[in-house]
Structure formats: structure tokens, C-alpha cells
Design a protein around this motif. Structure first.
Motif, mmCIF file in Angstrom:
data_model
loop_
_atom_site.group_PDB
_atom_site.id
_atom_site.type_symbol
_atom_site.label_atom_id
_atom_site.label_comp_id
_atom_site.label_asym_id
_atom_site.label_seq_id
_atom_site.Cartn_x
_atom_site.Cartn_y
_atom_site.Cartn_z
ATOM 1 N N PHE A 157 0.821 -1.216 0.000
ATOM 2 C CA PHE A 157 0.000 0.000 0.000
ATOM 3 C C PHE A 157 0.857 1.268 0.000
ATOM 4 C CE2 PHE A 157 -3.264 -3.058 1.242
ATOM 5 C CZ PHE A 157 -4.258 -2.676 0.362
ATOM 6 N N PHE A 158 2.083 1.187 0.494
ATOM 7 C CA PHE A 158 3.019 2.305 0.383
ATOM 8 C C PHE A 158 3.306 2.583 -1.097
ATOM 9 C CE2 PHE A 158 7.375 3.986 0.176
ATOM 10 C CZ PHE A 158 7.273 5.084 1.016
ATOM 11 N N LEU A 159 3.574 1.530 -1.859
ATOM 12 C CA LEU A 159 3.832 1.667 -3.298
ATOM 13 C C LEU A 159 2.576 2.106 -4.043
ATOM 14 C CD1 LEU A 159 6.033 -1.544 -3.742
ATOM 15 C CD2 LEU A 159 6.830 0.820 -3.932
ATOM 16 N N LYS A 160 1.423 1.617 -3.594
ATOM 17 C CA LYS A 160 0.158 2.014 -4.232
ATOM 18 C C LYS A 160 -0.106 3.510 -4.031
ATOM 19 C CE LYS A 160 -3.160 -0.529 -5.214
ATOM 20 N NZ LYS A 160 -3.797 -0.930 -6.496
ATOM 21 N N ILE A 161 0.186 4.029 -2.833
ATOM 22 C CA ILE A 161 -0.017 5.454 -2.564
ATOM 23 C C ILE A 161 0.914 6.301 -3.431
ATOM 24 C CG2 ILE A 161 0.496 7.228 -0.817
ATOM 25 C CD1 ILE A 161 -0.963 5.546 1.214
ATOM 26 N N MET A 162 2.117 5.802 -3.680
ATOM 27 C CA MET A 162 3.047 6.529 -4.552
ATOM 28 C C MET A 162 2.484 6.684 -5.963
ATOM 29 S SD MET A 162 6.647 4.858 -3.211
ATOM 30 C CE MET A 162 7.587 5.406 -4.624
ATOM 31 N N LYS A 163 1.687 5.689 -6.377
ATOM 32 C CA LYS A 163 1.091 5.741 -7.718
ATOM 33 C C LYS A 163 -0.274 6.405 -7.709
ATOM 34 C CE LYS A 163 3.329 1.786 -9.927
ATOM 35 N NZ LYS A 163 3.451 2.075 -11.339
ATOM 36 N N LYS A 164 -1.061 6.123 -6.667
ATOM 37 C CA LYS A 164 -2.424 6.659 -6.599
ATOM 38 C C LYS A 164 -2.783 6.948 -5.145
ATOM 39 C CE LYS A 164 -7.111 5.828 -8.282
ATOM 40 N NZ LYS A 164 -8.036 4.872 -8.945
ATOM 41 N N ASN A 165 -2.806 8.223 -4.818
ATOM 42 C CA ASN A 165 -3.069 8.633 -3.444
ATOM 43 C C ASN A 165 -4.580 8.767 -3.223
ATOM 44 O OD1 ASN A 165 -3.075 9.801 -0.903
ATOM 45 N ND2 ASN A 165 -2.605 11.845 -1.671
ATOM 46 N N ASN A 166 -5.214 7.664 -2.788
ATOM 47 C CA ASN A 166 -6.647 7.738 -2.479
ATOM 48 C C ASN A 166 -6.911 7.234 -1.055
ATOM 49 O OD1 ASN A 166 -6.684 4.897 -2.594
ATOM 50 N ND2 ASN A 166 -7.309 4.894 -4.746
ATOM 51 N N ILE A 188 8.213 1.984 14.444
ATOM 52 C CA ILE A 188 7.934 3.428 14.470
ATOM 53 C C ILE A 188 8.969 4.192 13.639
ATOM 54 C CG2 ILE A 188 7.862 5.494 15.951
ATOM 55 C CD1 ILE A 188 6.708 3.716 18.158
ATOM 56 N N ALA A 189 10.240 3.770 13.719
ATOM 57 C CA ALA A 189 11.305 4.442 12.962
ATOM 58 C C ALA A 189 11.052 4.341 11.463
ATOM 59 C CB ALA A 189 12.667 3.832 13.320
ATOM 60 N N LEU A 190 10.706 3.137 10.982
ATOM 61 C CA LEU A 190 10.427 2.948 9.557
ATOM 62 C C LEU A 190 9.177 3.729 9.148
ATOM 63 C CD1 LEU A 190 11.043 1.606 6.851
ATOM 64 C CD2 LEU A 190 9.761 -0.406 7.610
ATOM 65 N N PHE A 191 8.187 3.757 10.025
ATOM 66 C CA PHE A 191 6.950 4.496 9.741
ATOM 67 C C PHE A 191 7.247 5.980 9.542
ATOM 68 C CE2 PHE A 191 3.323 6.949 11.519
ATOM 69 C CZ PHE A 191 2.395 6.668 10.513
ATOM 70 N N LEU A 192 8.044 6.561 10.441
ATOM 71 C CA LEU A 192 8.371 7.985 10.341
ATOM 72 C C LEU A 192 9.190 8.288 9.085
ATOM 73 C CD1 LEU A 192 9.207 8.764 14.083
ATOM 74 C CD2 LEU A 192 7.130 9.361 12.816
ATOM 75 N N LEU A 193 10.127 7.401 8.760
ATOM 76 C CA LEU A 193 10.919 7.571 7.538
ATOM 77 C C LEU A 193 10.033 7.490 6.295
ATOM 78 C CD1 LEU A 193 14.124 5.467 8.361
ATOM 79 C CD2 LEU A 193 13.994 7.952 8.058
ATOM 80 N N SER A 194 9.060 6.581 6.331
ATOM 81 C CA SER A 194 8.136 6.426 5.201
ATOM 82 C C SER A 194 7.283 7.681 5.012
ATOM 83 C CB SER A 194 7.224 5.213 5.419
ATOM 84 O OG SER A 194 7.977 4.036 5.575
ATOM 85 N N ILE A 195 6.805 8.244 6.128
ATOM 86 C CA ILE A 195 6.010 9.473 6.079
ATOM 87 C C ILE A 195 6.841 10.620 5.492
ATOM 88 C CG2 ILE A 195 4.910 11.258 7.506
ATOM 89 C CD1 ILE A 195 3.183 8.799 7.177
ATOM 90 N N TYR A 197 9.429 10.354 3.510
ATOM 91 C CA TYR A 197 9.667 10.063 2.091
ATOM 92 C C TYR A 197 8.459 10.473 1.246
ATOM 93 C CZ TYR A 197 11.007 7.566 -2.150
ATOM 94 O OH TYR A 197 11.343 7.260 -3.438
ATOM 95 N N LEU A 198 7.255 10.111 1.723
ATOM 96 C CA LEU A 198 6.042 10.471 0.986
ATOM 97 C C LEU A 198 5.868 11.985 0.909
ATOM 98 C CD1 LEU A 198 3.464 7.840 2.369
ATOM 99 C CD2 LEU A 198 4.477 7.900 0.081
ATOM 100 N N ALA A 199 6.218 12.679 1.990
ATOM 101 C CA ALA A 199 6.030 14.132 2.039
ATOM 102 C C ALA A 199 7.076 14.878 1.209
ATOM 103 C CB ALA A 199 6.078 14.611 3.490
ATOM 104 N N LEU A 200 8.362 14.465 1.321
ATOM 105 C CA LEU A 200 9.446 15.224 0.716
ATOM 106 C C LEU A 200 9.746 14.843 -0.734
ATOM 107 C CD1 LEU A 200 11.937 15.290 3.749
ATOM 108 C CD2 LEU A 200 10.324 17.067 3.038
ATOM 109 N N PHE A 201 9.625 13.547 -1.051
ATOM 110 C CA PHE A 201 10.034 13.093 -2.381
ATOM 111 C C PHE A 201 8.855 12.797 -3.313
ATOM 112 C CE2 PHE A 201 13.561 12.074 0.456
ATOM 113 C CZ PHE A 201 14.625 12.681 -0.219
ATOM 114 N N ILE A 202 7.769 12.263 -2.754
ATOM 115 C CA ILE A 202 6.598 11.962 -3.583
ATOM 116 C C ILE A 202 5.632 13.153 -3.604
ATOM 117 C CG2 ILE A 202 4.784 10.225 -4.025
ATOM 118 C CD1 ILE A 202 7.626 9.159 -4.200
ATOM 119 N N LYS A 203 5.860 14.088 -2.672
ATOM 120 C CA LYS A 203 5.049 15.307 -2.579
ATOM 121 C C LYS A 203 3.571 15.017 -2.319
ATOM 122 C CE LYS A 203 8.721 17.726 -3.746
ATOM 123 N NZ LYS A 203 9.482 18.497 -2.737
ATOM 124 N N ILE A 204 3.323 14.013 -1.455
ATOM 125 C CA ILE A 204 1.947 13.747 -1.034
ATOM 126 C C ILE A 204 1.443 14.957 -0.245
ATOM 127 C CG2 ILE A 204 0.489 12.254 0.409
ATOM 128 C CD1 ILE A 204 1.459 10.810 -2.041
#
Length: 232
Positions: A157-166, A188-195, A197-204
Motif C-alpha cells: 500500500f506504500f507503493l500504491k499510494i506513490m502511484k495513486k493517493n486515495n 515506528i522508525a520505519l513508519f516515520l521515515l516512510s512518512i 519520504y512520501l512528504a518530501l520526495f513523492i510530494k503527497i
């Protein structure tokens, strides 16, 4: 033509699930656990007999387990409510892990499909399904299979959000994240890094980020509230 391809893929997913399920069954009878040992046995018995999530007790006083992730203990406890005898109970737990493991294989195929051709996807998925440790872990009273299932679901679902944020993808990512935090605190560490990544690089957008954090918090909040109450 599209419907034909869709049906073909559905049959393939059913095959991957059944194949994975069937090759794992002998492990239960060859090298499967036969009882709850060590900390799992103590915690589940304390939950069943006294309603206390505790590993240590002094007579009637149960020391609350504040830092032990609760998810797998409650997973084991869930099957206790059916009042199976010990042998049936252990086999039900192990078969449930086989089902989760088989679903993991199906989700793993769907992750591969985002990157590779169909032939490589099938080959990679079969290798993953036949990985010895993956088969062995199904027959053990251990959180490995639950963790593997939730991690694969999280990444899917992380990869799915990168393609389609719904909202659908956000909900399942948040659910998997919350459950993983309840299973392994260090997630928690991986979760924060994932958030990040989505905010800074994928621009969610910020709204989606806040919804993910909020829904994840909702999942873990009952355990947090329990700890706050216990500490008071």
C-alpha cells in the motif's frame, strides 16, 4: 480480451494461494510446535485466566507488561476464546499462520507486478513461497509470519499510494502501520521515515499525511490508553 486477462490473473492468484497453503501443511505435522512455550504461554494464560496482560506476577499482583508489543499475544489469545483443547488450539493457530503466509505470497506477487514482467513475477513469487524459513516459521508459535504478512501489506500500500493517493490506500497503509507498531515497537522508525519520504520526495499533500498519522494513531490508541491508565 481484458476480461480474459483478468480471469487468467484471478486463476493465477488462486493457484499461488493454494500452492503456498498446501506446501506448508506438512510442516505442521513434521516440525510444528505442539504447545505454548516460554513467554507466550505465560502471557496467554494470564490473559485467559485473569484478564491481565502480564509476564510476571507475585501471587495476586500482576506486573503490567508496558513495553512488550501486545499484538501477537492477543492474536494467540483470540483463538483461546473458542475453548479448543490444547492440541486443536495449537493446530488452529498454525493453520491461521499458513493462511496469512499464503496471502503474503499473493500480495508479494502484486508488488512484483508493479516492477517486472509476468514471467519474472511468477518465478520470483514461487521462490518467495518456497523459501525454507518462510515455510518453517508457519509451523512455529512465533510472530514472524504475522510480521511478514503485515510488512508485505505495508509495502504494497506504500507503493500504491506513490502511484495513486486515495483514501482506500491510505486506510490500509495506516491499518498495517498501526498493527506493525503493536507488533514491533521499532517499526515506528520505519513508519516515520516512510512518512517523510512520501512528504518530501513523492510530494503527497499535507492532508493525506495527517490522515495517515491520525488513522495509525487510532489503531494504537487503545494500547496507549491502557498504558496511561496502568501508569496512573
Amino acid at each position: 480480451h481484458y476480461q480474459h486477462l483478468k480471469n487468467k490473473e484471478t486463476y493465477l492468484l488462486i493457484f499461488l494461494f493454494l500452492f503456498s497453503f498446501l506446501i506448508r501443511i506438512p510442516g505442521i505435522f513434521i516440525f510444528g510446535d505442539t504447545r505454548l512455550d516460554n513467554e507466550w504461554g505465560i502471557i496467554v494464560n494470564n490473559l485467559t485466566d485473569y484478564g491481565k496482560f502480564s509476564l510476571v506476577n507475585f501471587g495476586d499482583f500482576f506486573v503490567p507488561s508496558l513495553f512488550m508489543p501486545p499484538l501477537y499475544a492477543f492474536y494467540l489469545y483470540f483463538f483461546k476464546i473458542f475453548h479448543f483443547n490444547n492440541e486443536i488450539y495449537i493446530q488452529v493457530v498454525l493453520f491461521s499462520q499458513i493462511i496469512l503466509s499464503s496471502f503474503s505470497v499473493v500480495i508479494f506477487y502484486n508488488i512484483n507486478k508493479l516492477f517486472f514482467s509476468n514471467k519474472i513475477c511468477i518465478l520470483g513469487t514461487l521462490i518467495f513461497s518456497l523459501f525454507p524459513l518462510h515455510i518453517y516459521a508457519c509451523a512455529q508459535i512465533s510472530s514472524i509470519i504475522l510480521q511478514s504478512f503485515l510488512m508485505i501489506t505495508f509495502f504494497y500500500f506504500f507503493l500504491k499510494i506513490m502511484k495513486k493517493n486515495n483514501f482506500y490506500n491510505i486506510c490500509f497503509l495506516s491499518l498495517a502501520s498501526g498493527l506493525l507498531i503493536l507488533l514491533r515497537g521499532e517499526f515506528i522508525a520505519l513508519f516515520l521515515l516512510s512518512i517523510l519520504y512520501l512528504a518530501l520526495f513523492i510530494k503527497i499533500n499535507l492532508k493525506s499525511i495527517l490522515i495517515i498519522i491520525l488513522l495509525t494513531f487510532v489503531v494504537i490508541s487503545p494500547y496507549l490508553m491502557r498504558n496511561i491508565i496502568v501508569l496512573d
